[in-house]
Design an enzyme around this catalytic site. Structure first.
Site, mmCIF file in Angstrom:
data_model
loop_
_atom_site.group_PDB
_atom_site.id
_atom_site.type_symbol
_atom_site.label_atom_id
_atom_site.label_comp_id
_atom_site.label_asym_id
_atom_site.label_seq_id
_atom_site.Cartn_x
_atom_site.Cartn_y
_atom_site.Cartn_z
ATOM 1 N N TRP A 21 2.590 6.233 1.336
ATOM 2 C CA TRP A 21 2.685 6.627 -0.060
ATOM 3 C C TRP A 21 2.427 8.115 -0.079
ATOM 4 O O TRP A 21 1.346 8.579 0.274
ATOM 5 C CB TRP A 21 1.666 5.883 -0.915
ATOM 6 C CG TRP A 21 1.793 6.177 -2.380
ATOM 7 C CD1 TRP A 21 2.605 5.558 -3.270
ATOM 8 C CD2 TRP A 21 1.084 7.176 -3.122
ATOM 9 N NE1 TRP A 21 2.452 6.091 -4.520
ATOM 10 C CE2 TRP A 21 1.530 7.096 -4.464
ATOM 11 C CE3 TRP A 21 0.125 8.139 -2.792
ATOM 12 C CZ2 TRP A 21 1.035 7.934 -5.462
ATOM 13 C CZ3 TRP A 21 -0.363 8.973 -3.778
ATOM 14 C CH2 TRP A 21 0.094 8.860 -5.094
ATOM 15 N N GLU A 32 4.576 0.541 -15.979
ATOM 16 C CA GLU A 32 4.458 0.785 -14.546
ATOM 17 C C GLU A 32 5.503 0.037 -13.722
ATOM 18 O O GLU A 32 5.810 0.457 -12.610
ATOM 19 C CB GLU A 32 3.045 0.460 -14.047
ATOM 20 C CG GLU A 32 2.654 -0.989 -14.019
ATOM 21 C CD GLU A 32 1.213 -1.189 -13.527
ATOM 22 O OE1 GLU A 32 0.704 -0.318 -12.801
ATOM 23 O OE2 GLU A 32 0.609 -2.211 -13.867
ATOM 24 N N ARG A 81 0.812 -1.218 0.000
ATOM 25 C CA ARG A 81 0.000 0.000 0.000
ATOM 26 C C ARG A 81 0.848 1.271 0.000
ATOM 27 O O ARG A 81 0.308 2.367 -0.179
ATOM 28 C CB ARG A 81 -0.929 0.024 1.225
ATOM 29 C CG ARG A 81 -2.105 -0.927 1.104
ATOM 30 C CD ARG A 81 -2.939 -0.895 2.366
ATOM 31 N NE ARG A 81 -4.156 -1.680 2.209
ATOM 32 C CZ ARG A 81 -5.356 -1.168 1.953
ATOM 33 N NH1 ARG A 81 -5.489 0.125 1.794
ATOM 34 N NH2 ARG A 81 -6.407 -1.935 1.844
ATOM 35 N N LYS A 94 -0.574 -0.063 -4.195
ATOM 36 C CA LYS A 94 -1.579 -1.003 -4.664
ATOM 37 C C LYS A 94 -3.000 -0.460 -4.578
ATOM 38 O O LYS A 94 -3.734 -0.467 -5.539
ATOM 39 C CB LYS A 94 -1.477 -2.296 -3.853
ATOM 40 C CG LYS A 94 -2.431 -3.395 -4.297
ATOM 41 C CD LYS A 94 -2.089 -3.888 -5.684
ATOM 42 C CE LYS A 94 -2.942 -5.055 -6.106
ATOM 43 N NZ LYS A 94 -2.690 -5.438 -7.500
ATOM 44 N N ASN A 138 -4.351 7.950 6.967
ATOM 45 C CA ASN A 138 -4.457 7.717 5.532
ATOM 46 C C ASN A 138 -5.497 8.670 4.979
ATOM 47 O O ASN A 138 -6.506 8.950 5.623
ATOM 48 C CB ASN A 138 -4.916 6.283 5.232
ATOM 49 C CG ASN A 138 -3.871 5.255 5.583
ATOM 50 O OD1 ASN A 138 -2.717 5.584 5.807
ATOM 51 N ND2 ASN A 138 -4.280 4.001 5.635
ATOM 52 N N GLY A 139 -5.278 9.136 3.746
ATOM 53 C CA GLY A 139 -6.235 10.038 3.120
ATOM 54 C C GLY A 139 -5.633 11.399 2.856
ATOM 55 O O GLY A 139 -4.419 11.607 2.965
ATOM 56 N N LYS A 161 1.189 -2.384 -18.068
ATOM 57 C CA LYS A 161 2.026 -3.280 -17.278
ATOM 58 C C LYS A 161 3.512 -2.997 -17.504
ATOM 59 O O LYS A 161 4.302 -2.961 -16.573
ATOM 60 C CB LYS A 161 1.741 -4.745 -17.645
ATOM 61 C CG LYS A 161 0.505 -5.318 -17.044
ATOM 62 C CD LYS A 161 0.629 -5.402 -15.540
ATOM 63 C CE LYS A 161 -0.726 -5.221 -14.883
ATOM 64 N NZ LYS A 161 -1.341 -3.932 -14.986
ATOM 65 N N HIS A 184 -2.145 8.113 -38.604
ATOM 66 C CA HIS A 184 -2.765 9.413 -38.353
ATOM 67 C C HIS A 184 -1.989 10.234 -37.337
ATOM 68 O O HIS A 184 -2.530 11.190 -36.781
ATOM 69 C CB HIS A 184 -4.216 9.222 -37.894
ATOM 70 C CG HIS A 184 -5.091 8.595 -38.941
ATOM 71 N ND1 HIS A 184 -5.441 9.239 -40.111
ATOM 72 C CD2 HIS A 184 -5.647 7.364 -39.003
ATOM 73 C CE1 HIS A 184 -6.197 8.435 -40.846
ATOM 74 N NE2 HIS A 184 -6.339 7.292 -40.195
#
Length: 603
Positions: A73, A487, A27, A598, A99-100, A484, A503
């Site tokens: 994070w 990242e 996380r 995540k 968190n938040g 994938k 184009h």
């Protein structure tokens, strides 16, 4: 995006917290910290980077019977030790993890904390300073000041607060960010995800938005925003510690890639009746059948899964389907049909961008289904209906088995609606038989790891950028394949509709640029091959992923043939492995790519 753990009433709380943080590191892993205390001592330790850095700073003296921990994070303030949680109040008496995102942090700082001194740049530090300032202003206790602060704070939060003068209580509050209470024997825990505390308990209590919880060793007390007591039964987490262990695998991502065939077979078992028909809630099927348009709302990989499911859903059900990014839809809602039905795709069921759309569509009275991997998650609780992915915990940041599980569940759902409506396509698609065939095909591709590793080194070894191209569903798989690759390997990758190259985007092709073409559709296959020739003539090195029935001499990756509705399930497997090997060959951490986490619980 971050992870919270806490415990009260058990010796060596620091060991429980470190163990829990390690399970929640997916996380966030910019920094981490913990606070532990007992009646005689208190210890606050922080470290930048991974949990192992924090663990290395824990000494035998760092112990207690109460504690809170956090893995971060970054949102406000760069990753650093000073910005790591837990944060303390001005005097150091209060300790807080969060968190938040607090939206009005700047206003709160100027209004209440103009003379305070701050160690970092986070909104969390402002929150804990605010609580102490309100204690002094009103001559109130910790709980009263915490309640008042919650009334002033705007935004998303999961808070865990400890007062050093009361080392027997954790104060908890939640709004939009996930948090659970775990019930132990003589102790209680808190966590962002049940898997963090499975070694302590498998009985958990959900917390609703706006609630405050007082957690002690022998009880929990839940209050709503008006101060009324709330009584809620606990539930038993249907998880096993072995589900979240890597075993002999070097990385979770590789384990989760390998698990995909088993997930397909599990879905067949979970959703098939004894007569072979789909096992679905009749009210869900009726509501979907009565809608005039389906809106799939999702982010990232889940959004790509929505695109990969669009054609099969429309053809089977004869209901138009639109795919929308949650982060855009919430603030730029299009003109809706008269009878819309919303489907929310989310691995975690906690995706903040999707939830803010769900809150709005609920207010408008539109029916909604959440398809998620996590029972009891916020999106699951707040939607009218839920279908589970039954994929088991997905730990690697780069989603693999959740993507294929979402497509498979969408196929089963579409087949159920088609049978109910008796559409023309219903009789021609035996969904469970075709999913079983797809599972075998996926196994066949997974068994070719050595060859795929070699192709990765040959085509993606030293490149700075790469492109995937395809048409129709192959284009949608190209979008996921590129996501994938970029990242986790940091190769600048894009997925293009093959016909759009001429184009504008063909201008990006240089000598040696890798272009990977996906060909599983008979109608468009020859056109994609023509586009591959166009980029080859401009110096590109092309690699072809093609179904057996459409393969030509020289194609490097061949896919076993499956039903045309399910080609995404097999076409994506080699692209997952190409991304895995490209990352491995560059020496990067496959499971924990930079700047990503995540569970995305901030808008």
């Amino acid at each position: 995006m971050c992870g919270i753990v806490g415990i009260v009433g058990k010796k060596e709380a620091e060991k429980v917290i470190i163990s829990g943080l390690e399970r929640l590191e997916y996380r966030g892993y910019d920094s981490a910290g913990l606070f532990v205390a007992d009646d005689t001592s208190a210890h606050l330790i922080k470290a930048q980077g991974r949990i192992k850095n924090l663990e290395g700073k824990v000494t035998p003296e760092t112990t207690g019977t109460i504690g809170i921990g956090h893995t971060r994070w970054a949102t406000h303030g760069k990753p650093s030790e000073s910005n790591a949680h837990p944060h303390t109040s001005e005097s150091g008496r209060l300790v807080l993890v969060h968190n938040g995102v607090i939206e009005n942090f700047d206003e709160l700082q100027h209004t209440y904390l103009s003379t305070d001194h701050f160690q970092g740049q986070t909104d969390t530090e402002i929150a804990v300073h605010l609580i102490e300032a309100l204690m002094a202003q009103d001559n109130s206790d910790t709980l009263s000041a915490f309640k008042k602060a919650l009334g002033l704070i705007r935004g998303s939060y999961a808070f865990a607060l400890v007062d050093k003068e009361d080392p027997a209580t954790i104060y908890v509050a939640k709004n939009k960010s996930p948090l659970l209470i775990g019930l132990g024997d003589g102790f209680n825990v808190i966590c962002s995800d049940a898997l963090a505390m499975l070694d302590q308990t498998n009985h958990f209590v959900e917390i609703e938005d706006g609630e405050l919880v007082i957690v002690t060793a022998d009880q929990i007390q839940i209050e709503d925003q008006k101060g009324n007591l709330v009584y809620r039964e606990s539930y038993e987490a249907q998880l096993d510690l072995t589900d979240i262990e890597k075993g002999t695998y070097p990385y979770y991502m590789l384990k989760e890639i390998d698990e995909q065939p088993a997930v397909m077979r599990r879905l067949v078992q979970e959703y098939r009746n004894t007569d072979g028909s789909p096992r679905m809630d009749q009210q869900l099927i009726e509501a979907l059948s009565q809608s005039d348009r389906i809106y799939i709302v999702a982010c990232g990989t889940s959004n790509n899964a929505g695109w990969a499911s669009k054609k099969l859903f429309e053809e089977l059900t004869q209901i138009p389907v639109e795919i929308h990014l949650s982060s855009e839809f919430g603030y730029n809602m299009p003109l809706l049909s008269k009878k819309p039905f919303f489907i929310y795709l989310s691995q975690s069921g906690e995706t903040a961008d999707s939830r803010q759309v769900l809150v709005r569509t609920n207010e408008l009275g539109y029916p909604a289904l959440t398809i998620t991997n996590v029972a009891g998650s916020t999106l699951s609780r707040e939607a009218d209906h839920t279908l589970l992915l039954h994929a088991g915990p997905e730990i690697a940041v780069a989603s693999t088995k959740a993507y294929t599980a979402q497509i498979a569940v969408m196929a089963i759902l579409a087949a159920a609606v088609a049978q109910y409506k008796q559409t023309a396509a219903a009789a021609d698609f035996a969904v469970f038989r075709e999913l079983s065939i797809a599972a075998t095909a996926m196994e066949s591709i997974i068994s070719e790891k050595a060859a795929l590793s070699q192709l990765t080194e040959e085509y993606l070894g030293v490149t700075r950028n790469a492109f995937y191209i395809g048409r129709g569903n192959d284009y949608y798989v190209s979008m996921e394949a590129a996501l994938k690759l970029k990242e986790i390997s940091y190769i600048q990758a894009e997925g293009f509709a093959a016909g759009e190259l001429k184009h504008g985007t063909i201008a990006l092709i240089e000598e040696g640029t890798p272009v990977i073409g996906i060909i599983t559709e008979e109608v468009t296959g020859s056109h994609t091959r023509g586009n591959l020739k166009e980029v080859e003539s401009r110096g590109a090195r092309t690699l072809v992923i093609a179904s057996d029935d459409l393969a030509k001499v020289g194609d490097q990756i061949l896919l076993p043939q499956v039903h045309r509705y399910l080609t995404s399930l097999v076409a994506v497997i080699p692209t997952q492995l190409l991304a895995y090997f490209a990352t491995l060959q560059r020496g990067y951490d496959v499971d924990k790519p930079r700047n990503l986490a995540k569970s995305v619980t901030v808008e």
